[in-house]
Design a protein around this motif. Structure first.
Motif, PDB file in Angstrom:
ATOM      1  N   THR A 100     -27.220  23.977 -41.368  1.00 48.90           N
ATOM      2  CA  THR A 100     -25.921  23.549 -41.909  1.00 48.90           C
ATOM      3  C   THR A 100     -26.058  22.258 -42.715  1.00 48.90           C
ATOM      4  N   ASN A 101     -25.218  22.130 -43.727  1.00 48.56           N
ATOM      5  CA  ASN A 101     -25.219  20.944 -44.582  1.00 48.56           C
ATOM      6  C   ASN A 101     -24.376  19.829 -43.946  1.00 48.56           C
ATOM      7  N   SER A 102     -24.757  19.454 -42.733  1.00 50.16           N
ATOM      8  CA  SER A 102     -24.019  18.415 -42.000  1.00 50.16           C
ATOM      9  C   SER A 102     -24.828  17.141 -41.850  1.00 50.16           C
ATOM     10  N   TYR A 103     -25.976  17.077 -42.500  1.00 50.00           N
ATOM     11  CA  TYR A 103     -26.886  15.942 -42.313  1.00 50.00           C
ATOM     12  C   TYR A 103     -26.250  14.612 -42.729  1.00 50.00           C
ATOM     13  N   ALA A 104     -25.474  14.631 -43.802  1.00 49.54           N
ATOM     14  CA  ALA A 104     -24.904  13.387 -44.323  1.00 49.54           C
ATOM     15  C   ALA A 104     -23.486  13.130 -43.813  1.00 49.54           C
ATOM     16  N   VAL A 105     -23.031  13.919 -42.859  1.00 57.13           N
ATOM     17  CA  VAL A 105     -21.682  13.723 -42.315  1.00 57.13           C
ATOM     18  C   VAL A 105     -21.733  12.659 -41.212  1.00 57.13           C
ATOM     19  N   VAL A 106     -22.117  11.459 -41.597  1.00 63.20           N
ATOM     20  CA  VAL A 106     -22.214  10.316 -40.676  1.00 63.20           C
ATOM     21  C   VAL A 106     -21.704   9.075 -41.403  1.00 63.20           C
ATOM     22  N   PHE A 121     -27.405   7.052 -37.283  1.00 61.07           N
ATOM     23  CA  PHE A 121     -27.313   5.701 -37.828  1.00 61.07           C
ATOM     24  C   PHE A 121     -28.194   5.496 -39.063  1.00 61.07           C
ATOM     25  N   GLY A 122     -28.632   6.591 -39.676  1.00 61.56           N
ATOM     26  CA  GLY A 122     -29.420   6.486 -40.893  1.00 61.56           C
ATOM     27  C   GLY A 122     -30.849   6.952 -40.704  1.00 61.56           C
ATOM     28  N   SER A 123     -31.358   7.633 -41.728  1.00 57.48           N
ATOM     29  CA  SER A 123     -32.705   8.188 -41.673  1.00 57.48           C
ATOM     30  C   SER A 123     -33.758   7.092 -41.571  1.00 57.48           C
ATOM     31  N   TYR A 124     -34.722   7.313 -40.696  1.00 66.48           N
ATOM     32  CA  TYR A 124     -35.903   6.446 -40.536  1.00 66.48           C
ATOM     33  C   TYR A 124     -35.595   5.102 -39.887  1.00 66.48           C
ATOM     34  N   ASP A 165     -25.974  29.044 -34.076  1.00 72.55           N
ATOM     35  CA  ASP A 165     -26.751  29.760 -33.054  1.00 72.55           C
ATOM     36  C   ASP A 165     -27.737  28.841 -32.340  1.00 72.55           C
ATOM     37  N   ILE A 166     -28.127  27.767 -33.013  1.00 70.51           N
ATOM     38  CA  ILE A 166     -29.160  26.847 -32.530  1.00 70.51           C
ATOM     39  C   ILE A 166     -28.676  25.432 -32.821  1.00 70.51           C
ATOM     40  N   TRP A 167     -28.949  24.513 -31.910  1.00 74.76           N
ATOM     41  CA  TRP A 167     -28.725  23.096 -32.208  1.00 74.76           C
ATOM     42  C   TRP A 167     -30.043  22.479 -32.668  1.00 74.76           C
ATOM     43  N   LEU A 168     -29.992  21.740 -33.782  1.00 71.70           N
ATOM     44  CA  LEU A 168     -31.195  21.128 -34.333  1.00 71.70           C
ATOM     45  C   LEU A 168     -30.978  19.622 -34.509  1.00 71.70           C
ATOM     46  N   CYS A 169     -31.493  18.841 -33.567  1.00 70.26           N
ATOM     47  CA  CYS A 169     -31.544  17.386 -33.745  1.00 70.26           C
ATOM     48  C   CYS A 169     -32.713  17.103 -34.665  1.00 70.26           C
ATOM     49  N   GLU A 170     -32.443  16.686 -35.887  1.00 73.10           N
ATOM     50  CA  GLU A 170     -33.542  16.575 -36.848  1.00 73.10           C
ATOM     51  C   GLU A 170     -33.719  15.156 -37.379  1.00 73.10           C
ATOM     52  N   THR A 171     -34.923  14.912 -37.882  1.00 71.17           N
ATOM     53  CA  THR A 171     -35.299  13.599 -38.422  1.00 71.17           C
ATOM     54  C   THR A 171     -35.039  12.499 -37.396  1.00 71.17           C
ATOM     55  N   GLN A 172     -35.396  12.770 -36.171  1.00 65.05           N
ATOM     56  CA  GLN A 172     -35.185  11.802 -35.098  1.00 65.05           C
ATOM     57  C   GLN A 172     -36.307  10.767 -35.124  1.00 65.05           C
ATOM     58  N   SER A 173     -35.932   9.493 -35.254  1.00 66.90           N
ATOM     59  CA  SER A 173     -36.917   8.409 -35.350  1.00 66.90           C
ATOM     60  C   SER A 173     -37.272   7.818 -34.000  1.00 66.90           C
ATOM     61  N   ASP A 199     -38.732  -0.205 -43.814  1.00 63.51           N
ATOM     62  CA  ASP A 199     -37.387  -0.650 -44.183  1.00 63.51           C
ATOM     63  C   ASP A 199     -36.718   0.327 -45.155  1.00 63.51           C
ATOM     64  N   ALA A 200     -37.222   1.556 -45.189  1.00 60.91           N
ATOM     65  CA  ALA A 200     -36.638   2.562 -46.074  1.00 60.91           C
ATOM     66  C   ALA A 200     -35.191   2.811 -45.692  1.00 60.91           C
ATOM     67  N   THR A 201     -34.393   3.121 -46.687  1.00 62.11           N
ATOM     68  CA  THR A 201     -33.018   3.527 -46.415  1.00 62.11           C
ATOM     69  C   THR A 201     -32.649   4.644 -47.371  1.00 62.11           C
ATOM     70  N   ALA A 202     -32.016   5.655 -46.836  1.00 63.56           N
ATOM     71  CA  ALA A 202     -31.718   6.846 -47.636  1.00 63.56           C
ATOM     72  C   ALA A 202     -30.691   6.565 -48.729  1.00 63.56           C
ATOM     73  N   ASN A 203     -30.057   5.408 -48.716  1.00 69.03           N
ATOM     74  CA  ASN A 203     -29.023   5.130 -49.708  1.00 69.03           C
ATOM     75  C   ASN A 203     -29.513   4.318 -50.897  1.00 69.03           C
ATOM     76  N   ASP A 204     -30.810   4.061 -50.985  1.00 70.83           N
ATOM     77  CA  ASP A 204     -31.318   3.256 -52.088  1.00 70.83           C
ATOM     78  C   ASP A 204     -31.441   4.041 -53.384  1.00 70.83           C
ATOM     79  N   GLY A 205     -31.408   5.353 -53.298  1.00 73.35           N
ATOM     80  CA  GLY A 205     -31.600   6.189 -54.479  1.00 73.35           C
ATOM     81  C   GLY A 205     -32.481   7.366 -54.124  1.00 73.35           C
TER      82      GLY A 205
END
Length: 298
Positions: free
Chosen positions: A55-61, A106-109, A135-143, A244-250
């Protein structure tokens, strides 16, 4: 061994379709402004051979859509993401499963940005919105280990599979594979056994670091009589990401050396290591998944 083929990244496929896309909303912007494009990406992945779409719910935070819009819209957006995936599956007439993406809250990485007392506040509306559709729960990109540990108690008690996918340090060599929090893969796998997950995966990091992590995972699963837990991988095509990467830098630049055939070679290595769930993350698109689907189970 039959490989379950996951889909690939969403964001660049949306861009390919000229869907609205900008930071900080990222892939959530299309939920607001052009949901038909989200469904089209799902349909493209299914046509490319994906057995599971995400699902396209990754950025719904709040990290992406802001606190105000999150509290107003999170459940609605998650529900829409679930319905779009379900419509794509229905249109395909195939028995494709839907994985509900439960992103880093709380943000990727950024394990350093985790607020321990806010997991339920942020995760619950996403879970509630997705729940009728997945059908499945996927906790993804967990740091960090605390992320899936905090989210699992919030899930419906209905025995749907829980897959947990960690992202690994990939900006510098480490003596043993580790999460971006600095915690070892070894300790993460042991905790996931305790948590009773159905699959342990690695995603949103370079393919080069996944190989060692899979070896450690299989070893710990074997030592703990937990080989029933599946393993898998879906790497990204980014250059190494600093702490210090942040997904909102570009938009991160995509490597030129990970075309579909090159990515297939990594996937074949993971399969040889026992991975049974393989797909792609950021920068790995429909053409990559088509090659995986064509070659890994042939």
């Amino acid at each position: 061994m039959q490989i379950t083929i996951l889909d690939g990244g969403m964001s660049r496929e949306l861009m390919r379709l000229n869907a609205p896309f900008k930071q900080p909303e990222w892939s959530a912007l299309s939920l607001y402004e052009k949901p038909s494009a989200v469904q089209q990406v799902h349909e493209d992945y299914i046509a490319g051979g994906a057995d599971v779409i995400t699902t396209n719910s990754y950025a719904v935070v709040p990290f992406h859509i802001g606190e105000q819009r999150f509290h107003a819209d999170a459940k609605m957006l998650a529900d829409l993401a679930g319905r779009l995936a379900k419509s794509a599956v229905k249109n395909s007439n195939q028995s494709v499963k839907i994985a509900g993406s439960l992103p880093p809250m709380f943000g990727s990485y950024r394990a350093d940005l985790i607020e321990k007392d806010r997991f339920a506040e942020i995760a619950q509306p996403i879970i509630d919105g997705l729940s009728p559709h997945v059908d499945i729960w996927l906790c993804e990109t967990q740091s960090a280990i605390i992320e899936p540990v905090s989210v699992k108690p919030l899930l419906p008690k209905d025995n749907r599979p829980l897959w947990v996918s960690f992202t690994l340090t990939d900006d510098e060599p480490t003596p043993e594979p580790q999460l971006r929090s600095g915690e070892s893969v070894k300790s993460a796998v042991k905790k996931m056994i305790e948590l009773g997950v159905d699959a342990i995966l690695f995603n949103c990091c370079q393919p080069e670091v996944i190989e060692q992590a899979l070896d450690v995972t299989r070893q710990i699963l074997s030592e703990n009589h937990a080989v029933h837990i599946k393993t898998g991988a879906y790497a990204n095509a980014f250059a190494p990401q600093p702490k210090d990467a942040t997904a909102n830098d570009g938009l991160d630049e995509v490597r030129k050396d990970l075309d579909p055939q090159a990515y297939l070679r990594w996937a074949q290595k993971w399969k040889a290591q026992g991975a049974s769930i393989i797909g792609g993350c950021c920068g790995i698109g429909v053409e990559h998944i088509r090659v995986l689907a064509d070659k890994l189970n042939s």
